[in-house]
Write an enzyme that holds these catalytic residues in place. Structure first.
Site, PDB file in Angstrom:
ATOM      1  N   LYS A 177      81.659  30.707  39.855  1.00 13.90           N
ATOM      2  CA  LYS A 177      82.280  30.195  38.629  1.00 13.90           C
ATOM      3  C   LYS A 177      81.210  29.564  37.743  1.00 13.90           C
ATOM      4  O   LYS A 177      80.643  28.532  38.080  1.00 13.90           O
ATOM      5  CB  LYS A 177      83.338  29.137  38.954  1.00 13.90           C
ATOM      6  CG  LYS A 177      84.128  28.716  37.707  1.00 13.90           C
ATOM      7  CD  LYS A 177      85.041  27.554  37.974  1.00 13.90           C
ATOM      8  CE  LYS A 177      84.352  26.220  37.862  1.00 13.90           C
ATOM      9  NZ  LYS A 177      83.717  25.957  36.544  1.00 13.90           N
ATOM     10  N   GLY A 229      75.660  20.417  39.341  1.00 15.08           N
ATOM     11  CA  GLY A 229      76.315  19.692  38.252  1.00 15.08           C
ATOM     12  C   GLY A 229      76.141  18.198  38.410  1.00 15.08           C
ATOM     13  O   GLY A 229      75.151  17.740  38.987  1.00 15.08           O
ATOM     14  N   SER A 230      77.115  17.446  37.913  1.00 13.71           N
ATOM     15  CA  SER A 230      76.964  15.990  37.873  1.00 13.71           C
ATOM     16  C   SER A 230      77.318  15.340  39.213  1.00 13.71           C
ATOM     17  O   SER A 230      77.996  15.944  40.057  1.00 13.71           O
ATOM     18  CB  SER A 230      77.873  15.416  36.797  1.00 13.71           C
ATOM     19  OG  SER A 230      79.213  15.492  37.231  1.00 13.71           O
ATOM     20  N   VAL A 231      76.876  14.105  39.402  1.00 16.48           N
ATOM     21  CA  VAL A 231      77.174  13.374  40.634  1.00 16.48           C
ATOM     22  C   VAL A 231      78.684  13.176  40.829  1.00 16.48           C
ATOM     23  O   VAL A 231      79.200  13.470  41.911  1.00 16.48           O
ATOM     24  CB  VAL A 231      76.421  12.024  40.667  1.00 16.48           C
ATOM     25  CG1 VAL A 231      76.834  11.200  41.874  1.00 16.48           C
ATOM     26  CG2 VAL A 231      74.913  12.259  40.681  1.00 16.48           C
ATOM     27  N   PRO A 232      79.428  12.709  39.814  1.00 15.84           N
ATOM     28  CA  PRO A 232      80.864  12.506  40.037  1.00 15.84           C
ATOM     29  C   PRO A 232      81.588  13.792  40.453  1.00 15.84           C
ATOM     30  O   PRO A 232      82.413  13.783  41.374  1.00 15.84           O
ATOM     31  CB  PRO A 232      81.388  12.008  38.687  1.00 15.84           C
ATOM     32  CG  PRO A 232      80.201  11.525  37.945  1.00 15.84           C
ATOM     33  CD  PRO A 232      79.006  12.245  38.476  1.00 15.84           C
ATOM     34  N   GLU A 251      73.550  20.233  44.270  1.00 15.81           N
ATOM     35  CA  GLU A 251      72.375  20.039  43.411  1.00 15.81           C
ATOM     36  C   GLU A 251      72.840  19.192  42.247  1.00 15.81           C
ATOM     37  O   GLU A 251      73.419  19.708  41.293  1.00 15.81           O
ATOM     38  CB  GLU A 251      71.869  21.387  42.887  1.00 15.81           C
ATOM     39  CG  GLU A 251      71.283  22.302  43.916  1.00 15.81           C
ATOM     40  CD  GLU A 251      69.981  21.801  44.504  1.00 15.81           C
ATOM     41  OE1 GLU A 251      69.427  20.800  44.000  1.00 15.81           O
ATOM     42  OE2 GLU A 251      69.530  22.405  45.486  1.00 15.81           O
ATOM     43  N   GLU A 381      71.769   9.180  32.951  1.00 10.84           N
ATOM     44  CA  GLU A 381      71.430  10.468  32.370  1.00 10.84           C
ATOM     45  C   GLU A 381      71.873  10.512  30.916  1.00 10.84           C
ATOM     46  O   GLU A 381      72.990  10.139  30.593  1.00 10.84           O
ATOM     47  CB  GLU A 381      72.174  11.571  33.109  1.00 10.84           C
ATOM     48  CG  GLU A 381      71.657  11.819  34.491  1.00 10.84           C
ATOM     49  CD  GLU A 381      72.165  13.156  35.026  1.00 10.84           C
ATOM     50  OE1 GLU A 381      73.370  13.405  34.948  1.00 10.84           O
ATOM     51  OE2 GLU A 381      71.345  13.919  35.508  1.00 10.84           O
ATOM     52  N   GLU A 458      67.806  24.756  47.680  1.00 11.47           N
ATOM     53  CA  GLU A 458      67.824  26.108  47.139  1.00 11.47           C
ATOM     54  C   GLU A 458      66.383  26.597  47.105  1.00 11.47           C
ATOM     55  O   GLU A 458      65.448  25.793  47.097  1.00 11.47           O
ATOM     56  CB  GLU A 458      68.442  26.114  45.739  1.00 11.47           C
ATOM     57  CG  GLU A 458      69.897  25.692  45.808  1.00 11.47           C
ATOM     58  CD  GLU A 458      70.701  25.945  44.553  1.00 11.47           C
ATOM     59  OE1 GLU A 458      70.339  25.391  43.502  1.00 11.47           O
ATOM     60  OE2 GLU A 458      71.691  26.686  44.626  1.00 11.47           O
TER      61      GLU A 458
HETATM   62  C1  LIG Z   1      67.164  15.420  31.512  1.00 11.44           C
HETATM   63  O1  LIG Z   1      66.863  14.524  30.527  1.00 11.44           O
HETATM   64  C2  LIG Z   1      67.928  13.799  30.042  1.00 11.44           C
HETATM   65  C3  LIG Z   1      67.466  13.051  28.860  1.00 11.44           C
HETATM   66  O2  LIG Z   1      66.962  11.826  29.150  1.00 11.44           O
HETATM   67  C4  LIG Z   1      68.412  12.956  31.139  1.00 11.44           C
HETATM   68  O3  LIG Z   1      69.437  12.135  30.716  1.00 11.44           O
HETATM   69  C5  LIG Z   1      68.910  13.789  32.231  1.00 11.44           C
HETATM   70  O4  LIG Z   1      69.013  13.028  33.363  1.00 11.44           O
HETATM   71  C6  LIG Z   1      68.037  14.907  32.587  1.00 11.44           C
HETATM   72  N1  LIG Z   1      68.871  15.925  33.038  1.00 11.44           N
HETATM   73  C7  LIG Z   1      69.477  15.847  34.215  1.00 11.44           C
HETATM   74  C8  LIG Z   1      70.399  16.921  34.552  1.00 11.44           C
HETATM   75  O5  LIG Z   1      69.224  14.987  34.983  1.00 11.44           O
END
Ligand SMILES: *[C@@H]1O[C@H](CO)[C@@H](O)[C@H](O)[C@H]1NC(C)=O
Ligand SMILES: *[C@@H]1O[C@H](CO)[C@@H](O)[C@H](O)[C@H]1NC(C)=O
Ligand SMILES: CC(=O)N[C@H]1CO[C@H](CO)[C@@H](O)[C@@H]1O
Length: 484
Positions: A177, A229-232, A251, A381, A458
């Protein structure tokens, strides 16, 4: 030059998975121009079930083939991708908004990854173990079954390849997906696998957002979920997978530290800091957004970095000269993030001169000075082209500060002192440490996080372990003990 291909793409999506008419439409935005690229119907439980079942029957055939046979099909897929790299890269630009120069690199890494795991497919083997009395055991390395891959929007084609290549090499099927923001190029990969000769349904693409993802993670026929993707969201994926005792690779995000010592080669450190922050509009999970610079060289470093950052060509991502394209709608009104940090340059919505791109999502790359460790822009982030610069004095101090985060995806150090470089690499809590470079990910080396940035890896040989399981077969050569 932004050729739209909505009809063909929409047809392709229908071709991979039959989609039911549903009232909720998901729009995929054409980032470079801010227009709607296509409308998608998210897959519901029927489509998810259908794709997992077809993947499962393909897996039965595929897993019985010799590794060398699977390798041949995968090598053909890699060859096709290589042959069409420019066309696929263009679609990736339309899909994601990144510059064509970067998209070409992504596509090259994708076919290299498939080639690499094709090479390993023929080497999968177990072990032979001698036991007393002539008895022995052997292990078989077997596939897991149907694996689910869930991708992010920043590297759509590359992530689909990074997940599917080791999965397929080990004899698994994959239902993938893509992010609903970038639905296009995973479908191209599915077509290419099919053209190369994988059984029907072995690599399926389903479209949709969180609800579709939930259906995939909860499906009883799924053996493993690999999520980027994101932590949450990663935590939710793990929770849902836990209910079915499914294996998980996560990841997740990062806020990686880059340590620049005064004895570094400054020119390389400046280039590294730019690579660490501004690739793919700053939307890279391992980017080094916390740039710690030793105080003595801070003024010189900032001067160089700001000069180069201002010179970054932002604009039409399909032009060769462009170095930064469009982002996911982030006109970072970063003001709320700043808390006293100094904006040395950028950070504003950028309007390209080409009228076709007026509605696009562009931002001028930003460098922040006067940052403190506890500022939001340093801790969280931002997911945009924003570099936070922090001064430091001593090695021990900077290591403590660099580690003082719940993330642990990557890290970097610039220094000419060879012992310091390795000492710092040992002490930083992160899955990767780059010495005197940043953000290079060859397929031969493992990639993954420490702490909240995830687990599992990976790329590299080790990923075979994450897509296969061992069966132990114990063979008795004598009589069974007469115990009762
Ligand atoms: C890449 O950079 C951005 C900008 O500061 C940051 O917030 C982010 O953590 C980084 N991307 C990821 C997926 O971590
Ligand atoms: C780690 O961060 C916390 C909160 O941001 C702070 O109170 C603490 O002093 C930091 N520790 C180090 C070693 O920098
Ligand atoms: C090896 C080392 O110094 N690790 C430290 C990294 O930073 C964290 C938090 O600041 C410390 O707890 C570790 O000891």
């Amino acid at each position: 030059s932004l050729a739209l291909l909505p009809t063909r793409l929409f047809k392709n999506m229908l071709y991979i998975v039959a989609m039911r008419a549903q009232p909720a439409y998901n729009q995929s935005i054409l980032f470079p121009a801010g227009r709607v690229l296509c409308q998608m119907v998210p897959c519901g439980s029927e489509e998810v079930d259908e794709s997992i079942k077809s993947a499962h029957s393909a897996y039965r055939k595929w897993s019985k083939m010799a590794g060398m046979e699977r390798a041949r099909v995968m090598l053909e897929a890699a060859r096709i991708i290589r042959e069409r790299r420019e066309k696929i890269a263009k679609l990736e630009v339309i899909n994601n908004g990144k510059s064509i120069t970067e998209a070409l690199v992504d596509i090259d890494i994708a076919w290299q990854c498939i080639e690499y795991y094709a090479g390993l497919a023929g080497t999968l083997a177990g072990q032979h173990v001698q036991l007393p009395g002539g008895a022995f055991a052997y292990t078989r390395r077997e596939a897991l079954g149907v694996c689910v891959g869930i991708g992010a929007f920043n590297y759509p084609f590359q992530i689909a390849s990074w997940k599917s290549a080791p999965a397929l090499a080990c004899g698994n099927a994959m239902v993938f997906k893509p992010s609903p923001m970038t639905p296009v190029t995973a479908v191209i990969l599915a077509e290419i696998y099919k053209e190369a000769g994988v059984p029907d349904g072995l690599f399926c693409v389903v479209q949709g957002g969180a609800e579709t993802g939930t259906l995939l993670c909860q499906h009883p026929m799924v053996a493993k979920v690999s999520f980027t993707g994101s932590v949450p969201t990663g935590k939710k994926v793990m929770e849902m997978s836990a209910k079915g005792v499914k294996q998980v690779t996560l990841e997740l995000g990062g806020k990686s530290p880059l340590l620049i010592f005064k004895d570094c080669e400054l020119e390389n450190a400046v280039r590294g800091a730019l690579m660490a922050n501004f690739l793919t509009q700053g939307q890279v999970c391992c980017n080094g957004t916390r740039v710690f610079v030793q105080r003595e060289i801070l003024p010189k470093f900032l001067e160089e970095v700001v000069k180069r950052t201002k010179a970054i060509a932002v604009g039409d991502p399909l032009l060769d000269g462009t170095r930064m394209g469009a982002s996911r709608g982030s006109d970072l009104t970063t003001v709320s993030f700043l808390q006293g940090a100094n904006v040395l340059c950028g950070g504003e919505p950028f309007v390209p001169s080409d009228p076709k791109l007026k509605g696009g999502y562009y931002m001028s790359p930003c460098v922040l000075d006067n940052c403190k460790d506890d500022m939001t822009c340093v801790k969280e982030e931002i997911f945009g082209p924003v570099m936070s610069v922090l001064p430091f004095d001593a090695e021990e101090e900077v290591i403590q500060r660099a580690n003082n985060t719940t993330f642990g995806l990557a890290s970097g150090v610039f220094t000419r002192d060879i012992s310091r470089a390795h000492r710092v690499a040992e002490n930083l809590e992160a899955g990767t440490c780059f010495i005197n470079n940043y953000n290079i990910s060859p397929v031969e080396v493992p990639f993954g996080g420490y702490k909240n940035s995830g687990f599992g890896r990976e790329n590299g040989q080790v990923t075979i372990e994450y897509y296969s399981q061992l069966k132990t077969v114990v063979v008795e050569m004598g009589d069974v003990e007469n115990y009762f």
